[in-house]
Scaffold this motif. Structure first.
Motif, PDB file in Angstrom:
ATOM      1  N   THR A  97      14.891  16.858  42.753  1.00  0.00           N
ATOM      2  CA  THR A  97      15.143  18.059  42.718  1.00  0.00           C
ATOM      3  C   THR A  97      15.371  18.961  43.780  1.00  0.00           C
ATOM      4  N   GLY A  98      15.290  17.451  45.378  1.00  0.00           N
ATOM      5  CA  GLY A  98      15.972  18.209  45.974  1.00  0.00           C
ATOM      6  C   GLY A  98      14.490  18.436  47.060  1.00  0.00           C
ATOM      7  N   ILE A  99      13.337  17.879  46.765  1.00  0.00           N
ATOM      8  CA  ILE A  99      12.002  18.157  46.883  1.00  0.00           C
ATOM      9  C   ILE A  99      11.987  17.735  48.229  1.00  0.00           C
ATOM     10  N   ILE A 100      12.887  16.126  48.735  1.00  0.00           N
ATOM     11  CA  ILE A 100      12.091  16.066  50.022  1.00  0.00           C
ATOM     12  C   ILE A 100      12.788  16.369  51.150  1.00  0.00           C
ATOM     13  N   PRO A 101      14.806  16.333  51.594  1.00  0.00           N
ATOM     14  CA  PRO A 101      15.684  17.033  52.080  1.00  0.00           C
ATOM     15  C   PRO A 101      14.234  18.321  51.976  1.00  0.00           C
ATOM     16  N   LEU A 102      14.771  18.748  51.396  1.00  0.00           N
ATOM     17  CA  LEU A 102      14.467  20.121  51.762  1.00  0.00           C
ATOM     18  C   LEU A 102      12.787  21.279  52.477  1.00  0.00           C
ATOM     19  N   VAL A 103      11.742  19.975  51.808  1.00  0.00           N
ATOM     20  CA  VAL A 103      10.559  19.495  52.675  1.00  0.00           C
ATOM     21  C   VAL A 103      10.531  19.716  53.995  1.00  0.00           C
ATOM     22  N   LEU A 104      11.241  18.020  54.506  1.00  0.00           N
ATOM     23  CA  LEU A 104      11.975  18.005  55.880  1.00  0.00           C
ATOM     24  C   LEU A 104      12.712  19.128  56.637  1.00  0.00           C
ATOM     25  N   LYS A 105      13.823  19.601  55.849  1.00  0.00           N
ATOM     26  CA  LYS A 105      14.411  20.464  56.728  1.00  0.00           C
ATOM     27  C   LYS A 105      13.446  21.849  57.092  1.00  0.00           C
ATOM     28  N   ARG A 106      12.617  22.012  56.240  1.00  0.00           N
ATOM     29  CA  ARG A 106      11.610  23.090  56.451  1.00  0.00           C
ATOM     30  C   ARG A 106      11.112  23.128  57.562  1.00  0.00           C
ATOM     31  N   TYR A 107      10.239  21.823  58.066  1.00  0.00           N
ATOM     32  CA  TYR A 107       9.764  21.863  58.849  1.00  0.00           C
ATOM     33  C   TYR A 107      11.061  20.981  59.972  1.00  0.00           C
ATOM     34  N   LYS A 156      21.210  23.953  43.596  1.00  0.00           N
ATOM     35  CA  LYS A 156      19.984  25.852  43.403  1.00  0.00           C
ATOM     36  C   LYS A 156      18.370  26.033  44.357  1.00  0.00           C
ATOM     37  N   ASN A 157      18.019  24.685  44.557  1.00  0.00           N
ATOM     38  CA  ASN A 157      15.966  25.257  45.052  1.00  0.00           C
ATOM     39  C   ASN A 157      16.591  25.432  46.215  1.00  0.00           C
ATOM     40  N   ALA A 158      17.868  24.014  47.619  1.00  0.00           N
ATOM     41  CA  ALA A 158      18.326  24.676  48.704  1.00  0.00           C
ATOM     42  C   ALA A 158      18.785  26.087  48.739  1.00  0.00           C
ATOM     43  N   ASP A 159      19.711  26.615  47.431  1.00  0.00           N
ATOM     44  CA  ASP A 159      20.451  28.394  48.098  1.00  0.00           C
ATOM     45  C   ASP A 159      18.790  28.995  47.458  1.00  0.00           C
ATOM     46  N   PHE A 160      17.795  28.998  46.998  1.00  0.00           N
ATOM     47  CA  PHE A 160      16.001  29.316  46.830  1.00  0.00           C
ATOM     48  C   PHE A 160      15.314  29.453  47.984  1.00  0.00           C
ATOM     49  N   HIS A 161      16.077  28.283  48.579  1.00  0.00           N
ATOM     50  CA  HIS A 161      14.940  28.205  50.088  1.00  0.00           C
ATOM     51  C   HIS A 161      15.901  28.774  50.875  1.00  0.00           C
ATOM     52  N   GLN A 162      17.232  29.146  50.964  1.00  0.00           N
ATOM     53  CA  GLN A 162      17.976  29.091  52.110  1.00  0.00           C
ATOM     54  C   GLN A 162      17.908  27.725  53.369  1.00  0.00           C
ATOM     55  N   LEU A 163      18.160  26.589  52.685  1.00  0.00           N
ATOM     56  CA  LEU A 163      17.924  25.811  53.420  1.00  0.00           C
ATOM     57  C   LEU A 163      19.649  24.453  53.510  1.00  0.00           C
ATOM     58  N   GLU A 164      20.015  24.732  54.603  1.00  0.00           N
ATOM     59  CA  GLU A 164      21.071  23.512  54.416  1.00  0.00           C
ATOM     60  C   GLU A 164      21.119  22.460  54.576  1.00  0.00           C
ATOM     61  N   ILE A 165      21.517  21.450  53.072  1.00  0.00           N
ATOM     62  CA  ILE A 165      21.526  20.402  53.282  1.00  0.00           C
ATOM     63  C   ILE A 165      22.750  19.605  52.632  1.00  0.00           C
ATOM     64  N   ASN A 166      23.423  18.605  53.263  1.00  0.00           N
ATOM     65  CA  ASN A 166      24.357  17.585  52.430  1.00  0.00           C
ATOM     66  C   ASN A 166      24.488  16.989  51.755  1.00  0.00           C
ATOM     67  N   PHE A 167      25.167  17.764  50.335  1.00  0.00           N
ATOM     68  CA  PHE A 167      24.767  16.932  49.348  1.00  0.00           C
ATOM     69  C   PHE A 167      25.863  16.176  49.666  1.00  0.00           C
ATOM     70  N   ILE A 168      25.373  14.897  48.909  1.00  0.00           N
ATOM     71  CA  ILE A 168      26.513  13.972  48.454  1.00  0.00           C
ATOM     72  C   ILE A 168      26.554  13.004  47.106  1.00  0.00           C
ATOM     73  N   HIS A 169      26.979  13.974  46.116  1.00  0.00           N
ATOM     74  CA  HIS A 169      27.743  13.029  44.884  1.00  0.00           C
ATOM     75  C   HIS A 169      27.942  11.345  45.106  1.00  0.00           C
ATOM     76  N   GLY A 170      27.155  10.541  45.227  1.00  0.00           N
ATOM     77  CA  GLY A 170      27.694   9.151  44.942  1.00  0.00           C
ATOM     78  C   GLY A 170      26.483   8.098  44.184  1.00  0.00           C
ATOM     79  N   ASP A 171      27.542   7.138  44.409  1.00  0.00           N
ATOM     80  CA  ASP A 171      26.067   5.689  43.558  1.00  0.00           C
ATOM     81  C   ASP A 171      25.812   5.323  44.632  1.00  0.00           C
ATOM     82  N   TYR A 172      24.969   5.905  45.275  1.00  0.00           N
ATOM     83  CA  TYR A 172      24.299   4.518  46.831  1.00  0.00           C
ATOM     84  C   TYR A 172      24.719   2.983  46.396  1.00  0.00           C
TER      85      TYR A 172
END
Ligand code: GLN
Length: 302
Positions: A147-157, A178-194
């Protein structure tokens, strides 16, 4: 049907699926969502007749809940660490343990952030001697964003931080964006097989709640979880339940800066084995219990 009549109906219809207090909570959530009254006004106007379309929507909710579908999927959102997040069948529903992980991480990151800022101040005043750390933006890597909870909470703090998040699932990334847009927070999202991903940068913080349920544990997982939440988010992709933790240990060795921090949510049954993977290369590596007293987190300091 009045609000009060609906509440009684809801409780009776779902008595086999939910306890009374769960039912009361859920009913209030859905009446609020559909009718728009908060819990006080639901009581205050309990004898008010429901509009036909609201009544129909609320009755549909009951049928959906009867199938065992998580209520968060029906509402389409959930609250986590004081923020709202969209959720759907493509992402793991945020769990309270991850709030504990974040509370701990925020506190520890604040400490190194103070050091980074102090370095900046020292450099400005010509004194660059600070624990060997160079002036830089705090760089955070989250593995398996969901959902993006971890990066978005951290970016907020830590709004100044450079936060990167990787996920294998395109649909999960869509939700996280969508969650990042909603909170207007910028995250570098990478699509990949970690598991097959070569990190190219260094980070100050690596954090993850990766899939950690072993195949042999599948039978112990509730049907409602297995049926409605993405298998990919829950289960290790191989017979090795620690596969993500091994790759994270390798990456931490090479890509976590000096004094950098590692925060992981783990399988409570594999505490000591998981900790063992971080026994080298860290000045501190701890196994931490959650509020239910289960081994649940690893904290490491480079
Ligand atoms: N990072 C997300 C969370 O903690 C997703 C985790 C996952 O899908 N395993 O909820």
């Amino acid at each position: 049907m009045t609000i009060l009549e609906f509440k009684r109906h809801f409780k009776a219809e779902l008595s086999e699926v939910y306890t009374e207090s769960e039912s009361a909570f859920l009913c209030s959530v859905f009446v609020q969502k559909i009718v728009g009254f908060d819990s006080f006004h639901q009581r205050r106007f309990s004898d008010q007749e429901l509009l036909i379309q609201d009544e129909q929507s609320l009755l549909r909710v009951i049928s959906e809940l009867k199938t065992g579908k998580p209520y968060q999927h029906i509402v389409g959102e959930t609250e986590f660490y004081g923020m709202q997040f969209f959720v759907n069948e493509h992402v793991l529903i945020p769990r309270p343990e991850t709030e504990e992980l974040l509370e701990f991480a925020i506190q520890k990151i604040q400490e190194i952030n103070v050091m980074l800022n102090a370095t900046e101040r020292n450099e400005k005043s010509g004194d660059s001697s600070f624990l060997g750390m160079t002036k830089r933006t705090l760089k955070i890597l989250d593995i398996g964003t969901g959902t993006g909870i971890i990066p978005l909470v951290l970016k907020r703090y830590f709004p100044e931080a450079d936060v990167t998040s990787i996920d294998f699932s395109e649909k999960a990334l869509e939700t996280a964006k969508k969650n990042a847009d909603f909170h207007q927070l910028e995250i570098n999202f990478i699509h990949g097989d970690y598991l097959n991903f070569d990190l190219e940068q260094e980070f100050d913080v690596i954090i993850s709640n990766p899939p950690y349920i072993g195949i042999e544990e599948e039978s112990e997982i509730a049907d409602s979880v297995k049926e409605f939440e993405p298998k990919m988010a829950l289960f290790s992709p191989t017979s090795d339940a620690l596969i993500f933790y091994r790759k994270i240990a390798e990456d931490a060795e090479k890509h976590l800066n000096n004094n950098g921090l590692l925060f992981l949510e783990i399988n409570q049954k594999l505490g000591p084995e998981t900790l063992e993977l971080y026994s080298n290369g860290f000045s501190e590596a701890l196994l931490i219990k959650d509020l239910s007293e289960n081994d649940r987190f690893i904290f490491g300091k480079k």
